[in-house]
Motif scaffolding. Structure first.
Motif, PDB file in Angstrom:
ATOM      1  N   ALA A   1     -10.909  -6.921 -13.020  1.00  0.00           N
ATOM      2  CA  ALA A   1     -11.252  -5.600 -13.537  1.00  0.00           C
ATOM      3  C   ALA A   1     -12.428  -4.996 -12.770  1.00  0.00           C
ATOM      4  O   ALA A   1     -13.315  -5.697 -12.283  1.00  0.00           O
ATOM      5  CB  ALA A   1     -11.595  -5.687 -15.014  1.00  0.00           C
ATOM      6  N   ASP A   2     -12.411  -3.676 -12.667  1.00  0.00           N
ATOM      7  CA  ASP A   2     -13.520  -2.954 -12.050  1.00  0.00           C
ATOM      8  C   ASP A   2     -14.558  -2.536 -13.084  1.00  0.00           C
ATOM      9  O   ASP A   2     -15.738  -2.405 -12.767  1.00  0.00           O
ATOM     10  CB  ASP A   2     -12.990  -1.688 -11.359  1.00  0.00           C
ATOM     11  N   ALA A   3     -14.091  -2.307 -14.316  1.00  0.00           N
ATOM     12  CA  ALA A   3     -14.990  -1.815 -15.361  1.00  0.00           C
ATOM     13  C   ALA A   3     -14.452  -2.210 -16.731  1.00  0.00           C
ATOM     14  O   ALA A   3     -13.246  -2.433 -16.896  1.00  0.00           O
ATOM     15  CB  ALA A   3     -15.133  -0.299 -15.280  1.00  0.00           C
ATOM     16  N   VAL A   4     -15.371  -2.287 -17.711  1.00  0.00           N
ATOM     17  CA  VAL A   4     -14.953  -2.605 -19.076  1.00  0.00           C
ATOM     18  C   VAL A   4     -15.671  -1.700 -20.064  1.00  0.00           C
ATOM     19  O   VAL A   4     -16.826  -1.319 -19.868  1.00  0.00           O
ATOM     20  CB  VAL A   4     -15.229  -4.085 -19.448  1.00  0.00           C
ATOM     21  N   TYR A   5     -14.937  -1.345 -21.112  1.00  0.00           N
ATOM     22  CA  TYR A   5     -15.507  -0.636 -22.259  1.00  0.00           C
ATOM     23  C   TYR A   5     -15.575  -1.642 -23.390  1.00  0.00           C
ATOM     24  O   TYR A   5     -14.545  -2.171 -23.828  1.00  0.00           O
ATOM     25  CB  TYR A   5     -14.635   0.560 -22.645  1.00  0.00           C
ATOM     26  N   CYS A   6     -16.783  -1.941 -23.845  1.00  0.00           N
ATOM     27  CA  CYS A   6     -16.992  -2.987 -24.845  1.00  0.00           C
ATOM     28  C   CYS A   6     -17.425  -2.402 -26.183  1.00  0.00           C
ATOM     29  O   CYS A   6     -18.323  -1.565 -26.237  1.00  0.00           O
ATOM     30  CB  CYS A   6     -18.073  -3.963 -24.379  1.00  0.00           C
TER      31      CYS A   6
ATOM     32  N   HIS B   1     -17.660 -10.978 -12.078  1.00  0.00           N
ATOM     33  CA  HIS B   1     -18.462 -10.129 -11.188  1.00  0.00           C
ATOM     34  C   HIS B   1     -18.165  -8.640 -11.384  1.00  0.00           C
ATOM     35  O   HIS B   1     -18.091  -7.871 -10.427  1.00  0.00           O
ATOM     36  CB  HIS B   1     -18.224 -10.523  -9.725  1.00  0.00           C
ATOM     37  N   ILE B   2     -17.996  -8.238 -12.627  1.00  0.00           N
ATOM     38  CA  ILE B   2     -17.735  -6.842 -12.944  1.00  0.00           C
ATOM     39  C   ILE B   2     -19.040  -6.057 -12.828  1.00  0.00           C
ATOM     40  O   ILE B   2     -20.082  -6.490 -13.304  1.00  0.00           O
ATOM     41  CB  ILE B   2     -17.135  -6.718 -14.355  1.00  0.00           C
ATOM     42  N   LYS B   3     -18.964  -4.895 -12.216  1.00  0.00           N
ATOM     43  CA  LYS B   3     -20.170  -4.130 -11.909  1.00  0.00           C
ATOM     44  C   LYS B   3     -20.378  -2.885 -12.771  1.00  0.00           C
ATOM     45  O   LYS B   3     -21.414  -2.228 -12.658  1.00  0.00           O
ATOM     46  CB  LYS B   3     -20.145  -3.710 -10.428  1.00  0.00           C
ATOM     47  N   ARG B   4     -19.398  -2.544 -13.642  1.00  0.00           N
ATOM     48  CA  ARG B   4     -19.537  -1.337 -14.467  1.00  0.00           C
ATOM     49  C   ARG B   4     -19.165  -1.644 -15.902  1.00  0.00           C
ATOM     50  O   ARG B   4     -18.060  -2.110 -16.197  1.00  0.00           O
ATOM     51  CB  ARG B   4     -18.626  -0.226 -13.928  1.00  0.00           C
ATOM     52  N   VAL B   5     -20.104  -1.394 -16.823  1.00  0.00           N
ATOM     53  CA  VAL B   5     -19.914  -1.713 -18.238  1.00  0.00           C
ATOM     54  C   VAL B   5     -20.356  -0.531 -19.099  1.00  0.00           C
ATOM     55  O   VAL B   5     -21.438   0.021 -18.906  1.00  0.00           O
ATOM     56  CB  VAL B   5     -20.722  -2.970 -18.647  1.00  0.00           C
TER      57      VAL B   5
ATOM     58  N   GLY C   1     -27.403  -6.835 -11.619  1.00  0.00           N
ATOM     59  CA  GLY C   1     -26.547  -6.189 -10.636  1.00  0.00           C
ATOM     60  C   GLY C   1     -25.389  -5.415 -11.237  1.00  0.00           C
ATOM     61  O   GLY C   1     -24.406  -5.132 -10.549  1.00  0.00           O
ATOM     62  N   VAL C   2     -25.510  -5.067 -12.516  1.00  0.00           N
ATOM     63  CA  VAL C   2     -24.436  -4.360 -13.220  1.00  0.00           C
ATOM     64  C   VAL C   2     -24.954  -3.012 -13.729  1.00  0.00           C
ATOM     65  O   VAL C   2     -26.075  -2.922 -14.234  1.00  0.00           O
ATOM     66  CB  VAL C   2     -23.920  -5.191 -14.420  1.00  0.00           C
TER      67      VAL C   2
ATOM     68  N   GLY D   1     -28.278  -1.172 -13.351  1.00  0.00           N
ATOM     69  CA  GLY D   1     -29.381  -0.900 -14.249  1.00  0.00           C
ATOM     70  C   GLY D   1     -28.880  -0.438 -15.602  1.00  0.00           C
ATOM     71  O   GLY D   1     -27.674  -0.425 -15.860  1.00  0.00           O
ATOM     72  N   ILE D   2     -29.803  -0.053 -16.469  1.00  0.00           N
ATOM     73  CA  ILE D   2     -29.479   0.321 -17.853  1.00  0.00           C
ATOM     74  C   ILE D   2     -29.639   1.829 -18.050  1.00  0.00           C
ATOM     75  O   ILE D   2     -30.659   2.405 -17.675  1.00  0.00           O
ATOM     76  CB  ILE D   2     -30.392  -0.422 -18.848  1.00  0.00           C
ATOM     77  N   LYS D   3     -28.632   2.429 -18.645  1.00  0.00           N
ATOM     78  CA  LYS D   3     -28.657   3.852 -18.980  1.00  0.00           C
ATOM     79  C   LYS D   3     -28.368   4.013 -20.466  1.00  0.00           C
ATOM     80  O   LYS D   3     -27.485   3.347 -21.003  1.00  0.00           O
ATOM     81  CB  LYS D   3     -27.606   4.614 -18.157  1.00  0.00           C
ATOM     82  N   ILE D   4     -29.115   4.878 -21.115  1.00  0.00           N
ATOM     83  CA  ILE D   4     -28.887   5.187 -22.534  1.00  0.00           C
ATOM     84  C   ILE D   4     -28.341   6.605 -22.629  1.00  0.00           C
ATOM     85  O   ILE D   4     -28.903   7.528 -22.049  1.00  0.00           O
ATOM     86  CB  ILE D   4     -30.190   5.104 -23.352  1.00  0.00           C
TER      87      ILE D   4
END
Length: 285
Positions: free
Chosen positions: A65-70, A100-104, A129-130, A190-193
């Motif tokens: 997977a390239d990205a996940v919605y959790c 090694h998924i980079k987008r969450v 690194g995500v 990094g972290i985004k709100i």
């Protein structure tokens, strides 16, 4: 992009899946209900049937997977809510790291900054690194469905917030739109709100809109004592710890603590208003 969507075909995940598939993404939807497999396939997505509490299943499903919605749903049977949240968030982190998924995108809530010991953002903040986006939506329009029995039996909406308390309400479809926007926008580690809302109303204003739609324009929404609300939740079968978490969140709204953080990070409002939802609610009522 290959994207994993959790939450089965829920209020957010279904419109999210429809939108992502329409945009040409390769979508896998996780559900614990095997009966949902056909419906998921019919949407053009791939079903993955299993439990979020099964770490091995998540590691396998997240592969490639390239990205996940959790998202972590509340459990109506788990007495240890904190333990359940921690286990599930830990499983997500393990699966993300192993693959090694980079987008969450993590579904949080607008009270997360105030009720810090009762949210799971900290688990995802451990990822290195995500690019992680914590979505903090307001109160879902669909929560009004939970009040149908109360309105019919008591003639009012009852909670431990209400009256002139200002609430950021949100349509699940607007949340889905934000998830798509986040996934399709390049992001660095990094972290985004990001807060999400569709309309800002007092509880009295919201009650009038809902009430008018069902022929009860004088519908009241008083704020009751927290102890009374928790007792009522437990009487309806909700685990004591979950009831305590929800009552604490609502108390923070009533005290204005949640709104303070929200207005410091006030979002552009979504396009779906409570009046639009009220017509749908009236049909269900």
């Amino acid at each position: 992009m290959k994207i994993i969507v959790t939450g089965s075909l829920g209020n957010i995940s279904k419109p999210l899946t429809v939108s992502l598939v329409a945009k040409g993404h390769d979508v896998t939807v996780i559900s614990s209900d095997a009966a949902k497999a056909t419906a998921i396939t019919d949407l053009g997505a791939r079903p993955a049937i299993g439990s979020l509490e099964d770490a091995a299943f998540l590691v396998q499903t997240f592969a490639g997977a390239d990205a996940v919605y959790c998202m972590i749903p509340f459990s109506m049977t788990e007495p240890d809510q904190f333990g359940y949240f921690a286990r599930t968030a830990g499983n997500y982190v393990q699966a993300i790291t192993s693959n090694h998924i980079k987008r969450v995108i993590n579904l949080s809530g607008w009270a997360a900054e105030v009720i810090k010991d009762q949210n799971t953002e900290s688990f995802f903040n451990q990822l290195s690194g995500v690019a992680v986006t914590h979505l903090r939506p307001g109160t879902f329009y669909t929560n009004f469905y939970n009040f149908i029995g109360m309105i019919k039996s008591h003639g009012m909406i009852m909670s431990n917030y209400g009256g002139d308390d200002l609430v950021a309400f949100v349509a699940p479809e607007d949340i889905a739109d934000v998830v798509v926007e986040e996934l399709e926008t390049p992001a660095t580690a990094g972290i985004k709100i990001r807060y999400v809302a569709s309309e800002e109303l007092t509880c009295n204003e919201a009650a009038h809109i809902i009430g008018t739609a069902i022929g009860k324009p004088d519908l009241q929404w008083p704020a009751l004592p927290p102890e009374q609300v928790q007792e009522g939740m437990e009487r309806m079968g909700m685990p004591k710890e979950l009831a305590a978490i929800l009552v604490a969140m609502l108390a923070a709204v009533h005290a204005g603590e949640v709104q303070k953080k929200y207005f410091e990070n006030r979002p552009v409002l979504g396009k779906r208003k409570l009046k639009d939802f009220a017509a749908i609610f009236a049909a269900a009522y």
